[in-house]
Design a protein around this motif. Structure first.
Motif, PDB file in Angstrom:
ATOM      1  N   ASP A   1      21.345 -18.510 156.494  1.00 16.33           N
ATOM      2  CA  ASP A   1      20.765 -17.891 157.699  1.00 16.33           C
ATOM      3  C   ASP A   1      19.769 -18.806 158.397  1.00 16.33           C
ATOM      4  O   ASP A   1      19.653 -18.774 159.625  1.00 16.33           O
ATOM      5  N   MET A   2      19.024 -19.593 157.622  1.00 13.82           N
ATOM      6  CA  MET A   2      17.950 -20.413 158.184  1.00 13.82           C
ATOM      7  C   MET A   2      17.909 -21.757 157.480  1.00 13.82           C
ATOM      8  O   MET A   2      18.099 -21.839 156.264  1.00 13.82           O
ATOM      9  N   CYS A   3      17.655 -22.808 158.251  1.00 12.41           N
ATOM     10  CA  CYS A   3      17.486 -24.143 157.689  1.00 12.41           C
ATOM     11  C   CYS A   3      16.075 -24.634 157.977  1.00 12.41           C
ATOM     12  O   CYS A   3      15.605 -24.551 159.118  1.00 12.41           O
TER      13      CYS A   3
ATOM     14  N   ILE B   1      13.614 -21.014 166.957  1.00 12.34           N
ATOM     15  CA  ILE B   1      12.979 -22.221 166.420  1.00 12.34           C
ATOM     16  C   ILE B   1      11.531 -21.895 166.076  1.00 12.34           C
ATOM     17  O   ILE B   1      10.833 -21.235 166.846  1.00 12.34           O
ATOM     18  N   HIS B   2      11.105 -22.366 164.923  1.00 10.79           N
ATOM     19  CA  HIS B   2       9.706 -22.234 164.506  1.00 10.79           C
ATOM     20  C   HIS B   2       9.228 -23.613 164.087  1.00 10.79           C
ATOM     21  O   HIS B   2       9.823 -24.242 163.199  1.00 10.79           O
ATOM     22  N   ILE B   3       8.173 -24.112 164.741  1.00 11.52           N
ATOM     23  CA  ILE B   3       7.591 -25.410 164.382  1.00 11.52           C
ATOM     24  C   ILE B   3       6.429 -25.147 163.433  1.00 11.52           C
ATOM     25  O   ILE B   3       5.582 -24.289 163.709  1.00 11.52           O
ATOM     26  N   ASP B   4       6.385 -25.892 162.361  1.00  9.50           N
ATOM     27  CA  ASP B   4       5.360 -25.644 161.348  1.00  9.50           C
ATOM     28  C   ASP B   4       4.023 -26.269 161.748  1.00  9.50           C
ATOM     29  O   ASP B   4       3.529 -27.193 161.104  1.00  9.50           O
TER      30      ASP B   4
ATOM     31  N   LEU C   1      16.033 -22.183 162.872  1.00  6.82           N
ATOM     32  CA  LEU C   1      15.502 -23.495 162.524  1.00  6.82           C
ATOM     33  C   LEU C   1      13.997 -23.471 162.313  1.00  6.82           C
ATOM     34  O   LEU C   1      13.241 -23.086 163.196  1.00  6.82           O
ATOM     35  N   PHE C   2      13.580 -23.896 161.128  1.00  3.66           N
ATOM     36  CA  PHE C   2      12.180 -24.138 160.787  1.00  3.66           C
ATOM     37  C   PHE C   2      12.035 -25.652 160.727  1.00  3.66           C
ATOM     38  O   PHE C   2      12.756 -26.317 159.978  1.00  3.66           O
ATOM     39  N   MET C   3      11.133 -26.223 161.527  1.00  3.03           N
ATOM     40  CA  MET C   3      11.033 -27.680 161.557  1.00  3.03           C
ATOM     41  C   MET C   3       9.588 -28.153 161.496  1.00  3.03           C
ATOM     42  O   MET C   3       8.659 -27.437 161.868  1.00  3.03           O
ATOM     43  N   GLU C   4       9.429 -29.361 161.008  1.00  2.00           N
ATOM     44  CA  GLU C   4       8.101 -29.941 160.881  1.00  2.00           C
ATOM     45  C   GLU C   4       7.589 -30.441 162.235  1.00  2.00           C
ATOM     46  O   GLU C   4       8.345 -30.642 163.171  1.00  2.00           O
ATOM     47  N   LYS C   5       6.271 -30.605 162.312  1.00  2.00           N
ATOM     48  CA  LYS C   5       5.654 -31.126 163.535  1.00  2.00           C
ATOM     49  C   LYS C   5       5.777 -32.642 163.549  1.00  2.00           C
ATOM     50  O   LYS C   5       5.872 -33.273 162.489  1.00  2.00           O
ATOM     51  N   PRO C   6       5.775 -33.279 164.733  1.00  2.00           N
ATOM     52  CA  PRO C   6       5.902 -32.643 166.038  1.00  2.00           C
ATOM     53  C   PRO C   6       7.333 -32.185 166.279  1.00  2.00           C
ATOM     54  O   PRO C   6       8.250 -32.620 165.585  1.00  2.00           O
TER      55      PRO C   6
ATOM     56  N   ALA D   1      17.834 -19.240 152.919  1.00  2.00           N
ATOM     57  CA  ALA D   1      17.267 -20.430 153.551  1.00  2.00           C
ATOM     58  C   ALA D   1      17.596 -21.663 152.733  1.00  2.00           C
ATOM     59  O   ALA D   1      17.557 -21.637 151.496  1.00  2.00           O
ATOM     60  N   VAL D   2      17.906 -22.744 153.434  1.00  7.10           N
ATOM     61  CA  VAL D   2      18.159 -24.029 152.774  1.00  7.10           C
ATOM     62  C   VAL D   2      17.166 -25.050 153.301  1.00  7.10           C
ATOM     63  O   VAL D   2      16.969 -25.176 154.515  1.00  7.10           O
ATOM     64  N   LEU D   3      16.539 -25.786 152.404  1.00 10.02           N
ATOM     65  CA  LEU D   3      15.650 -26.881 152.767  1.00 10.02           C
ATOM     66  C   LEU D   3      16.470 -28.153 152.882  1.00 10.02           C
ATOM     67  O   LEU D   3      17.188 -28.521 151.952  1.00 10.02           O
ATOM     68  N   ILE D   4      16.354 -28.842 154.020  1.00  8.49           N
ATOM     69  CA  ILE D   4      17.024 -30.126 154.219  1.00  8.49           C
ATOM     70  C   ILE D   4      15.958 -31.208 154.239  1.00  8.49           C
ATOM     71  O   ILE D   4      15.195 -31.332 155.200  1.00  8.49           O
ATOM     72  N   GLY D   5      15.862 -31.956 153.160  1.00  7.53           N
ATOM     73  CA  GLY D   5      14.860 -33.008 153.038  1.00  7.53           C
ATOM     74  C   GLY D   5      13.837 -32.680 151.963  1.00  7.53           C
ATOM     75  O   GLY D   5      12.875 -31.962 152.217  1.00  7.53           O
ATOM     76  N   PHE D   6      14.033 -33.203 150.756  1.00  2.00           N
ATOM     77  CA  PHE D   6      13.118 -32.943 149.638  1.00  2.00           C
ATOM     78  C   PHE D   6      12.244 -34.178 149.415  1.00  2.00           C
ATOM     79  O   PHE D   6      12.196 -34.758 148.348  1.00  2.00           O
TER      80      PHE D   6
END
Length: 334
Positions: A65-67, A117-120, A90-95, A3-8
């Motif tokens: 595999d996942m961002c 897609i998974h929304i946190d 894709l794991f993404m922040e709300k909304p 997994a890679v985090l985009i946006g620190f």
């Protein structure tokens, strides 16, 4: 899974920390255009992760595999689309988006490319919310009558790109959607007040369902910080106060009973209040964000949709868009 985090930025470090301790994901990399933010990440994770300044290099990396995208929505939408086109989960922040059409596009891209897609919607994975869901599903609460949430504080930020409802009520809309199994809203009304800018700093959102009503207060201008949910059923009632150190969840064996015998000579019946015991269940503390990631990993392994997947994200956005229309109609200027 790599997994890679985009946006620190604001929330990104929390995602990175949980990816790092996850048994399901390997924190493979961190991406940010800001070299200073990457320097902070390097101080924490050293050489064991890769560092990127361009998200395009992330999605071009076959090992990923996942961002997890934690960016402002307007930028996050662009990146999210590219992640899905690259056939990465894709794991993404709300909304999920600020426009319904954008959310539907993301859902379509995920389906076309065979990824998830998974929304946190992080509070859906709170152990107490899971307990409340268990209580409702068991029938212990009875039929749902009303759901009320109060999410308020003095700030801490007065935002210019979204109002208090979009910032705060998203949490409670996701909880509500989870608790009622995705039931569609029948009617949506909202009132708010603008001050200190062009966005509503206080909103009252009312949602009518087929068999119960919900009221959500979102405020940036309250002297008191509130994080409470009250749920009333025909058998029992629930209060969840997330700001308490202990006894966060209280279950009241209280309700109303109809007695048709009383005042029968007047052709009336009386509602009698029933006062019962108070029960405080012991619920172990858990990290809701880690629970969220764990659920997403399970969905990827089993190729099933997330509880907080695109369908839930779209249902939440449908309510928010209807609420925006109602706000415009009922605008109050302080």
């Amino acid at each position: 899974m790599n997994a890679v985090l985009i946006g620190f930025g604001y929330w990104g470090p929390n995602i990175a920390r949980n990816l790092n301790v996850s048994k399901d994901f390997n924190l493979y990399g961190i991406c940010d255009v800001d070299e200073k933010k990457l320097a902070k990440a390097k101080n924490l994770y050293g050489d064991k992760v890769k560092y990127y300044t361009d998200y395009k290099d992330v999605i071009a990396d076959a090992a990923v595999d996942m961002c997890a995208v934690a960016l402002r929505n307007e930028i996050g939408q662009i990146v999210a689309r590219e992640v899905l086109k690259a056939k990465k989960h894709l794991f993404m922040e709300k909304p999920m988006a600020t426009k319904l059409e954008d959310a539907k596009l993301l859902k379509r891209l995920a389906e076309e490319n065979g990824v998830l897609i998974h929304i946190d919607h992080i509070l859906v994975y709170h152990p107490i919310i899971r307990k409340i869901k268990e209580i409702i599903d068991s029938g212990e609460l009875g039929e749902l009558i009303f759901f009320e949430s109060n999410r308020a504080n003095l700030g801490p930020h007065i935002k210019n790109d979204m109002n208090a409802m979009w910032d705060l009520a998203v949490h409670d809309l996701a909880i509500l959607d989870y608790l009622c199994n995705g039931k569609h809203a029948r009617d949506v009304e909202c009132m708010g007040v603008k001050k200190f800018g062009d966005q509503e700093v206080l909103t009252y959102l009312t949602i009518q369902y087929s068999n119960f009503i919900a009221m959500l207060k979102s405020s940036w201008i309250s002297p008191l910080k509130e994080r409470t949910i009250i749920i009333s059923g025909t058998h029992k009632m629930i209060v969840f106060d997330d700001l308490k150190e202990s006894e966060k969840l209280m279950i009241y064996d209280k309700g109303v009973e109809i007695n048709k015998e009383l005042f029968s000579e007047y052709g009336k019946y009386e509602a009698k209040v029933r006062m019962g015991d108070l029960y405080v269940p012991n619920i172990e503390r858990e990290d809701s964000l880690l629970n969220s990631l764990t659920h997403f990993a399970e969905c990827i392994r089993e190729n099933k949709q997330s509880i907080s997947g695109p369908d839930q994200g779209i249902r939440v956005l449908e309510i928010l868009e209807k609420a925006d229309c109602s706000l415009n109609k009922n605008e109050v200027k302080a």
